[in-house]
Scaffold this motif. Sequence first.
Motif, PDB file in Angstrom:
ATOM      1  N   SER A 145      29.924   4.512  50.834  1.00 34.26           N
ATOM      2  CA  SER A 145      29.695   5.849  51.413  1.00 34.26           C
ATOM      3  C   SER A 145      28.217   6.145  51.563  1.00 34.26           C
ATOM      4  CB  SER A 145      30.359   6.915  50.534  1.00 34.26           C
ATOM      5  OG  SER A 145      31.754   6.771  50.539  1.00 34.26           O
ATOM      6  N   THR A 146      27.419   5.746  50.583  1.00 34.83           N
ATOM      7  CA  THR A 146      25.973   5.959  50.671  1.00 34.83           C
ATOM      8  C   THR A 146      25.387   5.242  51.887  1.00 34.83           C
ATOM      9  OG1 THR A 146      25.774   6.181  48.275  1.00 34.83           O
ATOM     10  CG2 THR A 146      23.780   5.618  49.480  1.00 34.83           C
ATOM     11  N   SER A 147      25.795   3.996  52.091  1.00 33.87           N
ATOM     12  CA  SER A 147      25.265   3.243  53.235  1.00 33.87           C
ATOM     13  C   SER A 147      25.747   3.831  54.559  1.00 33.87           C
ATOM     14  CB  SER A 147      25.684   1.778  53.121  1.00 33.87           C
ATOM     15  OG  SER A 147      27.093   1.648  53.223  1.00 33.87           O
ATOM     16  N   PRO A 181      25.858  13.684  60.234  1.00 29.86           N
ATOM     17  CA  PRO A 181      26.007  12.616  59.239  1.00 29.86           C
ATOM     18  C   PRO A 181      26.442  13.122  57.868  1.00 29.86           C
ATOM     19  CG  PRO A 181      24.028  12.265  60.533  1.00 29.86           C
ATOM     20  CD  PRO A 181      24.555  13.610  60.927  1.00 29.86           C
ATOM     21  N   SER A 182      26.013  14.310  57.507  1.00 33.50           N
ATOM     22  CA  SER A 182      26.375  14.867  56.199  1.00 33.50           C
ATOM     23  C   SER A 182      27.859  15.206  56.105  1.00 33.50           C
ATOM     24  CB  SER A 182      25.543  16.124  55.916  1.00 33.50           C
ATOM     25  OG  SER A 182      25.741  17.095  56.936  1.00 33.50           O
ATOM     26  N   SER A 183      28.545  15.314  57.245  1.00 34.06           N
ATOM     27  CA  SER A 183      29.975  15.631  57.258  1.00 34.06           C
ATOM     28  C   SER A 183      30.852  14.382  57.332  1.00 34.06           C
ATOM     29  CB  SER A 183      30.303  16.540  58.445  1.00 34.06           C
ATOM     30  OG  SER A 183      29.551  17.730  58.404  1.00 34.06           O
ATOM     31  N   LEU A 184      30.231  13.208  57.355  1.00 33.38           N
ATOM     32  CA  LEU A 184      30.973  11.969  57.594  1.00 33.38           C
ATOM     33  C   LEU A 184      32.016  11.702  56.512  1.00 33.38           C
ATOM     34  CD1 LEU A 184      31.322   9.374  59.262  1.00 33.38           C
ATOM     35  CD2 LEU A 184      29.554   8.328  57.847  1.00 33.38           C
ATOM     36  N   ILE A 185      31.620  11.760  55.240  1.00 35.19           N
ATOM     37  CA  ILE A 185      32.521  11.384  54.144  1.00 35.19           C
ATOM     38  C   ILE A 185      33.661  12.389  54.002  1.00 35.19           C
ATOM     39  CG2 ILE A 185      32.651  10.817  51.704  1.00 35.19           C
ATOM     40  CD1 ILE A 185      31.003   8.913  53.491  1.00 35.19           C
ATOM     41  N   THR A 186      33.352  13.670  54.114  1.00 33.53           N
ATOM     42  CA  THR A 186      34.411  14.679  54.013  1.00 33.53           C
ATOM     43  C   THR A 186      35.372  14.599  55.199  1.00 33.53           C
ATOM     44  OG1 THR A 186      32.852  16.273  54.986  1.00 33.53           O
ATOM     45  CG2 THR A 186      33.094  16.286  52.598  1.00 33.53           C
ATOM     46  N   VAL A 247      38.775   4.221  56.394  1.00 30.12           N
ATOM     47  CA  VAL A 247      40.028   4.980  56.510  1.00 30.12           C
ATOM     48  C   VAL A 247      41.219   4.077  56.196  1.00 30.12           C
ATOM     49  CG1 VAL A 247      41.532   6.251  58.091  1.00 30.12           C
ATOM     50  CG2 VAL A 247      39.056   6.599  58.176  1.00 30.12           C
ATOM     51  N   VAL A 248      41.190   2.857  56.729  1.00 29.53           N
ATOM     52  CA  VAL A 248      42.272   1.899  56.484  1.00 29.53           C
ATOM     53  C   VAL A 248      42.391   1.592  54.990  1.00 29.53           C
ATOM     54  CG1 VAL A 248      43.057  -0.473  56.887  1.00 29.53           C
ATOM     55  CG2 VAL A 248      42.106   0.871  58.778  1.00 29.53           C
ATOM     56  N   VAL A 249      41.254   1.359  54.340  1.00 30.16           N
ATOM     57  CA  VAL A 249      41.262   1.053  52.912  1.00 30.16           C
ATOM     58  C   VAL A 249      41.840   2.215  52.115  1.00 30.16           C
ATOM     59  CG1 VAL A 249      39.812   0.612  50.886  1.00 30.16           C
ATOM     60  CG2 VAL A 249      39.344  -0.577  53.032  1.00 30.16           C
ATOM     61  N   ALA A 250      41.422   3.433  52.436  1.00 26.24           N
ATOM     62  CA  ALA A 250      41.883   4.604  51.683  1.00 26.24           C
ATOM     63  C   ALA A 250      43.383   4.827  51.852  1.00 26.24           C
ATOM     64  CB  ALA A 250      41.103   5.840  52.127  1.00 26.24           C
ATOM     65  N   VAL A 251      43.888   4.720  53.087  1.00 23.21           N
ATOM     66  CA  VAL A 251      45.318   4.920  53.336  1.00 23.21           C
ATOM     67  C   VAL A 251      46.131   3.824  52.659  1.00 23.21           C
ATOM     68  CG1 VAL A 251      47.115   4.976  55.113  1.00 23.21           C
ATOM     69  CG2 VAL A 251      44.955   6.183  55.486  1.00 23.21           C
ATOM     70  N   THR A 252      45.693   2.575  52.812  1.00 27.18           N
ATOM     71  CA  THR A 252      46.411   1.456  52.205  1.00 27.18           C
ATOM     72  C   THR A 252      46.383   1.549  50.691  1.00 27.18           C
ATOM     73  OG1 THR A 252      45.656   0.107  54.077  1.00 27.18           O
ATOM     74  CG2 THR A 252      46.673  -1.045  52.249  1.00 27.18           C
ATOM     75  N   PHE A 390      35.903  16.242  44.830  1.00 24.86           N
ATOM     76  CA  PHE A 390      34.659  16.343  44.072  1.00 24.86           C
ATOM     77  C   PHE A 390      33.769  15.126  44.307  1.00 24.86           C
ATOM     78  CE2 PHE A 390      32.201  15.250  40.287  1.00 24.86           C
ATOM     79  CZ  PHE A 390      31.412  16.384  40.155  1.00 24.86           C
ATOM     80  N   MET A 391      34.377  13.937  44.263  1.00 20.83           N
ATOM     81  CA  MET A 391      33.585  12.718  44.397  1.00 20.83           C
ATOM     82  C   MET A 391      32.881  12.650  45.746  1.00 20.83           C
ATOM     83  SD  MET A 391      32.744   9.832  42.820  1.00 20.83           S
ATOM     84  CE  MET A 391      34.016   9.306  41.667  1.00 20.83           C
ATOM     85  N   SER A 392      33.626  12.934  46.834  1.00 19.54           N
ATOM     86  CA  SER A 392      33.026  12.832  48.165  1.00 19.54           C
ATOM     87  C   SER A 392      31.934  13.881  48.368  1.00 19.54           C
ATOM     88  CB  SER A 392      34.103  12.981  49.245  1.00 19.54           C
ATOM     89  OG  SER A 392      34.742  14.228  49.137  1.00 19.54           O
ATOM     90  N   ILE A 393      32.164  15.102  47.879  1.00 16.85           N
ATOM     91  CA  ILE A 393      31.150  16.154  48.015  1.00 16.85           C
ATOM     92  C   ILE A 393      29.933  15.825  47.143  1.00 16.85           C
ATOM     93  CG2 ILE A 393      30.649  18.590  47.571  1.00 16.85           C
ATOM     94  CD1 ILE A 393      33.521  19.218  48.321  1.00 16.85           C
ATOM     95  N   ALA A 394      30.184  15.313  45.936  1.00 16.20           N
ATOM     96  CA  ALA A 394      29.068  14.958  45.050  1.00 16.20           C
ATOM     97  C   ALA A 394      28.211  13.860  45.663  1.00 16.20           C
ATOM     98  CB  ALA A 394      29.615  14.515  43.694  1.00 16.20           C
ATOM     99  N   ILE A 395      28.858  12.821  46.226  1.00 18.33           N
ATOM    100  CA  ILE A 395      28.102  11.730  46.838  1.00 18.33           C
ATOM    101  C   ILE A 395      27.293  12.242  48.032  1.00 18.33           C
ATOM    102  CG2 ILE A 395      28.322   9.573  48.128  1.00 18.33           C
ATOM    103  CD1 ILE A 395      28.643   9.275  45.132  1.00 18.33           C
TER     104      ILE A 395
END
Length: 434
Positions: A145-147, A181-186, A247-252, A390-395
């Motif tokens: 996510s950072t990258s 870019p700041s909205s990408l992870i959420t 997205v694929v990794v998270a759903v799977t 929490f994790m995605s917002i924190a990152i």
Amino acid sequence: PSSRNLLVSRACRGTTPIPNRLLSIIQTQKKEHSSLRSSYGFNQSNMSGGCTGGGACNLYSARQLSSVQQDNGENTSFNSTECVGNDTSGNESPLPLSSGKIDSSTSFLCIPCLRFYDGNTNAVGFAIDSSPRGVIVVGAAVFVSTSLIRLAEYAAGCATEIPEGETEIPECTNRVYGMRPSSLITTIQLIVSVIVAILMPLVGAIIDHTKYRKTVGQSSAFVITVSVFTQIFISQSNWFFMVLLQVVVAVTYCVHANVTFAYLPELTKAKDKMLRYYGSFTVAQFGSTLLFLALMVVLTTLLQITDDVLNSARLSQMVVFIVCLVFFGYSWIMLFEDRPASQTVPEGSSLLTAGFKKIFATTCEIRKKYPAIKWTLVGVALSEPAVGTFMSIAITFLNVQLQFTPTENGTAILILLTASIPGSMISTWVTKKN
């Protein structure tokens, strides 16, 4: 042979005396013929009994049988609980619990693991599967996510260095693919949540109404492993493809977790054993996560890539790939068993609709008859998304606002997870006190 089958089969139904002479024959023959271990359910660690497939139930696929006990030196009895499977009359019985049989495929597994889980290979498989599940989440959330955020900022033309005369990097207001870019992870998490909400009833129907539970578990583990391997090659030119792959990794991952937890209630009916098993599963997942973060902090420091978001992400996925390949591979090829369908598809439903109808019916029943469960689920529905986001917002905050490096992100999450150990103890104390 028929006498032995009859006695062992009757042993599944209750407490049946087994003459020492017969037991000695079985013990002698099993040394010469390893196949008798699966035929009679004996194992070297605790001599637990089982029953033959031609008798009252599937072999050692009944509820956990107790160890063989000596009775005044004259006979040996099998103390068992209710046997499940197909009885001699051919009538269908409840779905059997996990067999836990030990054979040549698990002979090189650590003996303490088998003893801790009472020789139940499905329980050992669940524990081994827990390790990569913890590592996958943290590897994706902290390093990948950072990258992705940094690469999205490059693609949007945002400043990535502090301008001359300024004290901090200006906030990026440019957009790429219609979003900041700041909205990408959420945004990724939002898309995953919608897909999972639609897909999980279908996955649940496949688990309940077909014999393909293990196949789905193996397939999801394979997809995750291949996707993680592909993420090793993340770069500026393919960053958006990596977003889609995330997205694929998270759903799977959610599919895989759903399949894995379907094995949980079948491991044992004993409450004390279930508490012991589940506690160990949590320790395995949590411990693996801490070890992974500590390892990544050490490796990025030694390799002097603490500020290199791309190489940190690549290194992270290399480690995650190795963990997935070894742990997923062994648990789903050697340990987890095929399971039959636990129920048939209701009349008037199909595999596509059965899961949704069941959820609706269960919701109506809980709302009318079980108010305590209703409010518990309402609380879960409100609290779990908060914890999950929490994790995605924190990152995002650590990267965009504080400009943390990947190693600093890993250190922050490591401190957070470590602090949750005394935090959970305090919360348990407070709950009991109130």
